[in-house]
Design an enzyme around this catalytic site. Structure first.
Site, PDB file in Angstrom:
ATOM      1  N   ASP A 197      25.226  41.561  67.939  1.00 56.35           N
ATOM      2  CA  ASP A 197      24.509  41.037  69.101  1.00 56.35           C
ATOM      3  C   ASP A 197      25.224  41.335  70.423  1.00 56.35           C
ATOM      4  OD1 ASP A 197      22.569  40.167  67.413  1.00 56.35           O
ATOM      5  OD2 ASP A 197      22.977  38.024  67.633  1.00 56.35           O
ATOM      6  N   ARG A 237      14.215  34.429  75.968  1.00 53.42           N
ATOM      7  CA  ARG A 237      14.294  33.782  74.657  1.00 53.42           C
ATOM      8  C   ARG A 237      15.706  33.260  74.402  1.00 53.42           C
ATOM      9  NH1 ARG A 237      13.975  37.572  70.382  1.00 53.42           N
ATOM     10  NH2 ARG A 237      14.833  35.745  69.397  1.00 53.42           N
ATOM     11  N   CYS A 243      13.213  39.613  67.257  1.00 53.97           N
ATOM     12  CA  CYS A 243      13.459  40.956  67.799  1.00 53.97           C
ATOM     13  C   CYS A 243      13.262  42.009  66.718  1.00 53.97           C
ATOM     14  CB  CYS A 243      14.878  41.044  68.349  1.00 53.97           C
ATOM     15  SG  CYS A 243      15.122  40.050  69.812  1.00 53.97           S
ATOM     16  N   LYS A 248      22.672  29.434  71.177  1.00 48.30           N
ATOM     17  CA  LYS A 248      21.274  29.643  70.755  1.00 48.30           C
ATOM     18  C   LYS A 248      21.161  29.634  69.237  1.00 48.30           C
ATOM     19  CE  LYS A 248      18.041  33.492  70.242  1.00 48.30           C
ATOM     20  NZ  LYS A 248      18.457  33.990  68.926  1.00 48.30           N
ATOM     21  N   ASN A 249      21.982  30.428  68.570  1.00 47.61           N
ATOM     22  CA  ASN A 249      21.794  30.577  67.122  1.00 47.61           C
ATOM     23  C   ASN A 249      22.202  29.330  66.334  1.00 47.61           C
ATOM     24  OD1 ASN A 249      20.612  33.018  67.493  1.00 47.61           O
ATOM     25  ND2 ASN A 249      22.390  34.249  66.892  1.00 47.61           N
ATOM     26  N   ARG A 308      13.349  43.911  58.680  1.00 51.45           N
ATOM     27  CA  ARG A 308      14.140  42.671  58.579  1.00 51.45           C
ATOM     28  C   ARG A 308      13.685  41.884  57.352  1.00 51.45           C
ATOM     29  NH1 ARG A 308      15.235  39.839  64.388  1.00 51.45           N
ATOM     30  NH2 ARG A 308      16.925  38.901  63.203  1.00 51.45           N
ATOM     31  N   GLN A 359      16.729  37.747  50.452  1.00 50.09           N
ATOM     32  CA  GLN A 359      17.835  36.865  50.043  1.00 50.09           C
ATOM     33  C   GLN A 359      17.484  35.389  50.245  1.00 50.09           C
ATOM     34  OE1 GLN A 359      20.583  38.155  48.357  1.00 50.09           O
ATOM     35  NE2 GLN A 359      19.168  39.874  48.499  1.00 50.09           N
TER      36      GLN A 359
HETATM   37  C1  UD1 Z   1      21.030  36.588  62.769  1.00 52.83           C
HETATM   38  C2  UD1 Z   1      20.898  36.440  64.257  1.00 52.83           C
HETATM   39  C3  UD1 Z   1      20.789  37.818  64.914  1.00 52.83           C
HETATM   40  C4  UD1 Z   1      21.974  38.680  64.500  1.00 52.83           C
HETATM   41  C5  UD1 Z   1      22.147  38.691  62.997  1.00 52.83           C
HETATM   42  C6  UD1 Z   1      23.424  39.390  62.539  1.00 52.83           C
HETATM   43  C7  UD1 Z   1      19.734  34.315  64.431  1.00 52.83           C
HETATM   44  C8  UD1 Z   1      18.479  33.609  64.778  1.00 52.83           C
HETATM   45  N1  UD1 Z   1      19.716  35.655  64.549  1.00 52.83           N
HETATM   46  O1  UD1 Z   1      19.847  37.261  62.338  1.00 52.83           O
HETATM   47  O2  UD1 Z   1      20.786  37.650  66.315  1.00 52.83           O
HETATM   48  O3  UD1 Z   1      21.791  40.005  64.964  1.00 52.83           O
HETATM   49  O4  UD1 Z   1      22.187  37.352  62.482  1.00 52.83           O
HETATM   50  O5  UD1 Z   1      24.540  38.793  63.124  1.00 52.83           O
HETATM   51  O6  UD1 Z   1      20.733  33.713  64.082  1.00 52.83           O
HETATM   52  N2  UD1 Z   1      19.130  41.163  55.116  1.00 52.83           N
HETATM   53  C9  UD1 Z   1      18.561  41.491  53.913  1.00 52.83           C
HETATM   54  N3  UD1 Z   1      17.857  40.506  53.244  1.00 52.83           N
HETATM   55  C10 UD1 Z   1      17.720  39.254  53.735  1.00 52.83           C
HETATM   56  C11 UD1 Z   1      18.318  38.923  54.968  1.00 52.83           C
HETATM   57  C12 UD1 Z   1      19.011  39.902  55.644  1.00 52.83           C
HETATM   58  O7  UD1 Z   1      18.664  42.626  53.454  1.00 52.83           O
HETATM   59  O8  UD1 Z   1      17.085  38.429  53.069  1.00 52.83           O
HETATM   60  C13 UD1 Z   1      19.883  42.192  55.860  1.00 52.83           C
HETATM   61  C14 UD1 Z   1      19.270  42.513  57.228  1.00 52.83           C
HETATM   62  O9  UD1 Z   1      18.266  43.496  57.122  1.00 52.83           O
HETATM   63  C15 UD1 Z   1      20.489  42.983  58.012  1.00 52.83           C
HETATM   64  C16 UD1 Z   1      21.632  42.140  57.431  1.00 52.83           C
HETATM   65  O10 UD1 Z   1      21.165  41.657  56.164  1.00 52.83           O
HETATM   66  O11 UD1 Z   1      20.742  44.340  57.733  1.00 52.83           O
HETATM   67  C17 UD1 Z   1      22.054  40.969  58.263  1.00 52.83           C
HETATM   68  O12 UD1 Z   1      20.912  40.164  58.544  1.00 52.83           O
HETATM   69  P1  UD1 Z   1      21.059  38.595  58.827  1.00 52.83           P
HETATM   70  O13 UD1 Z   1      22.523  38.255  58.915  1.00 52.83           O
HETATM   71  O14 UD1 Z   1      20.226  37.867  57.856  1.00 52.83           O
HETATM   72  O15 UD1 Z   1      20.406  38.439  60.270  1.00 52.83           O
HETATM   73  P2  UD1 Z   1      19.460  37.263  60.786  1.00 52.83           P
HETATM   74  O16 UD1 Z   1      19.872  35.981  60.188  1.00 52.83           O
HETATM   75  O17 UD1 Z   1      18.039  37.702  60.706  1.00 52.83           O
END
Ligand code: UD1
Length: 433
Positions: free
Chosen positions: A307, A399, A117, A22-23, A122, A126
């Site tokens: 996850d 999803r 989710c 999926k991802n 979130r 970055q």
């Molecule tokens: C992706 C996955 C999700 C998984 C997560 C962590 C997809 C579509 N989703 O989510 O299922 O749980 O990776 O393995 O691939 N953060 C910041 N600033 C940012 C971005 C992230 O502070 O700009 C923080 C988030 O709040 C969190 C951490 O970084 O604490 C990791 O988030 P991130 O790896 O970005 O998760 P997603 O890409 O949203």
């Protein structure tokens, strides 16, 4: 309203195929927007997130041809920006990858803040920092995102991520693919689907090195060309079935997996008393003895995946002894605990830590899926519980899991999807985000 009804207590036996990741799919489909030519993408999982992304491309003028259940030809030769995508972009997380791919393709992007989710806050700071470093102006107001590359094309830059973020790594990598000059992204995430996206883009003519390490170097190219690409199997789908067998007992072989991607999950399940046998592209999970407690800390890859936290925590509710879970990625990923308590689980949560006191068994109850993986955890709980469990809000589960009911029934589970015309009971949990 559709629900799952599970009559628990049956051990799982047999074999099933794991679907495409999926991802990886939700990154690669938006990235295809930058390709001028036909991308044939194989092993796309048939889940609501991928269907919505394909629909978004189609609303932007892409020609999408169905080849077979998992293979699509995507032709983005004549794409354009369209406001018609906004209703869909609000519904899923991965729609934010369109910021990178629109900037790459059009030199500008117009989309909405993403859905997805609810694990607490979130942020996407970055992603924004990365796009700005590449020379884009970013205007975010009232739920809309407008980005504009100075001079119509992004410019390579050196970017250090303050936080290891899967999404920011992917988005910046996509945007940098079509930028002028070289981009170096440091402190990046290393998940298998990041490597898969880099392999996809490289097979379409990009020049990306280092994916899978913590520094990615991208030399921008002028154009991407068509080609054929097959997605990797889904690490988390496989892990979910592994956890299900650990919970129910039995013996199941999962075909079409990359066992290396499952190492951290396998190691934890072995510690809990599960037997695991690995082949080149399959894994067999067997459990007939007692389950033992274990401690888990979730971390970015190659650490234990966040996850998989709800699913394995559910298995630990029926393991001997006390287990301690530390959530190292998200602020609020224990919303499912209240639902498990309704089934007899004994879990105390304090901030990012959960302490699970194993009980002899869980008991069937009406529960709700509060997000995708939490919903999978409810299915696992229902499969091993005594009696009948009904799960509401299965839209979250669908999803991310292709044909969950069909695959579990193939393994002998008593699970059905039913249409219940009754209004929703007050679970107090599910909310659209
Ligand atoms: C992706 C996955 C999700 C998984 C997560 C962590 C997809 C579509 N989703 O989510 O299922 O749980 O990776 O393995 O691939 N953060 C910041 N600033 C940012 C971005 C992230 O502070 O700009 C923080 C988030 O709040 C969190 C951490 O970084 O604490 C990791 O988030 P991130 O790896 O970005 O998760 P997603 O890409 O949203």
């Amino acid at each position: 309203m559709e629900k799952y009804v599970i009559k628990g207590g049956k051990k799982l036996y047999g074999q099933i195929d794991i679907s495409g990741a999926k991802n990886a799919a939700v990154a690669i489909i938006p990235a295809a927007l930058m390709v001028e030519g036909v991308c044939r993408i194989e092993n796309i999982p048939q889940i609501s997130d991928t269907k919505k992304l394909l629909e978004m491309l189609s609303l932007m003028g892409a020609k999408i041809k169905y080849i077979n259940e998992h293979t699509f030809d995507i032709d983005c030769t004549n794409v354009y920006m369209s406001d018609e995508i906004f209703e869909l972009t609000r519904q899923i997380r991965a729609s934010y990858y369109l910021i990178g791919s629109m900037l790459g393709r059009f030199g500008e992007a117009h989309t909405t803040m993403p859905g997805g989710c609810n694990f607490g806050v979130r942020p996407i700071d970055q992603h924004i920092k990365g796009m700005k470093a590449l020379g884009a102006t970013m205007d975010i107001s009232r739920g809309f995102i407008k980005a504009q590359a100075k001079g119509g094309r992004l410019k390579g830059a050196r970017i250090y991520l303050d936080k290891v973020s899967v999404g920011a790594t992917i988005n910046i990598m996509i945007a940098a693919t079509m930028a002028s000059g070289q981009t170096i992204i440091e402190n990046v995430a290393r998940e298998p689907h990041i490597v898969d996206l880099a392999n996809f883009l490289n097979s379409m003519g990009a020049d990306i090195r280092g994916a899978g390490t913590d520094v990615i170097k991208v030399r921008g190219v002028e154009k991407l060309h068509g080609g054929t690409y097959c997605l990797i199997p889904d690490q988390i789908e496989a892990g979910t079935y592994m956890a299900a067998v650990a919970a129910t007992g039995g013996e199941v072989t999962l075909n079409n997996v990359i066992p290396k991607h499952l190492d951290c999950i396998s190691a934890k399940l072995i510690e809990m008393g599960v037997e695991i046998e690995e082949g080149e592209d399959y894994i067999t999970i067997r459990r007939d003895g007692e389950l033992t407690h274990a401690n888990i800390k979730t971390q970015p890859y190659p650490g234990f995946p966040t996850d998989m936290q709800p699913q394995v925590s559910t298995v630990l509710t029926i393991a001997n002894g006390t287990s301690v879970i530390t959530e190292g990625v998200w602020d609020n990923r224990y919303r499912y605990v209240n639902e498990l308590r309704k089934m007899g689980a004994e879990i105390q949560v304090d901030g990012k830590t959960a302490v699970i006191q194993g009980v002899d068994k869980l008991y069937g109850a009406p529960v709700a899926a509060c997000d995708l993986r939490a919903g999978a955890a409810m299915v696992i709980a229902g499969l091993c519980a005594e009696g009948t469990t009904t799960i509401e809000d299965i839209i979250y589960i669908e999803r991310g899991y292709q044909d969950l009911v069909g695959k579990l029934r193939k393994l002998g589970a008593d699970i059905a999807k039913v249409n219940d015309p009754e209004p929703k009971t007050d679970s107090g949990i599910a909310e659209a985000v």
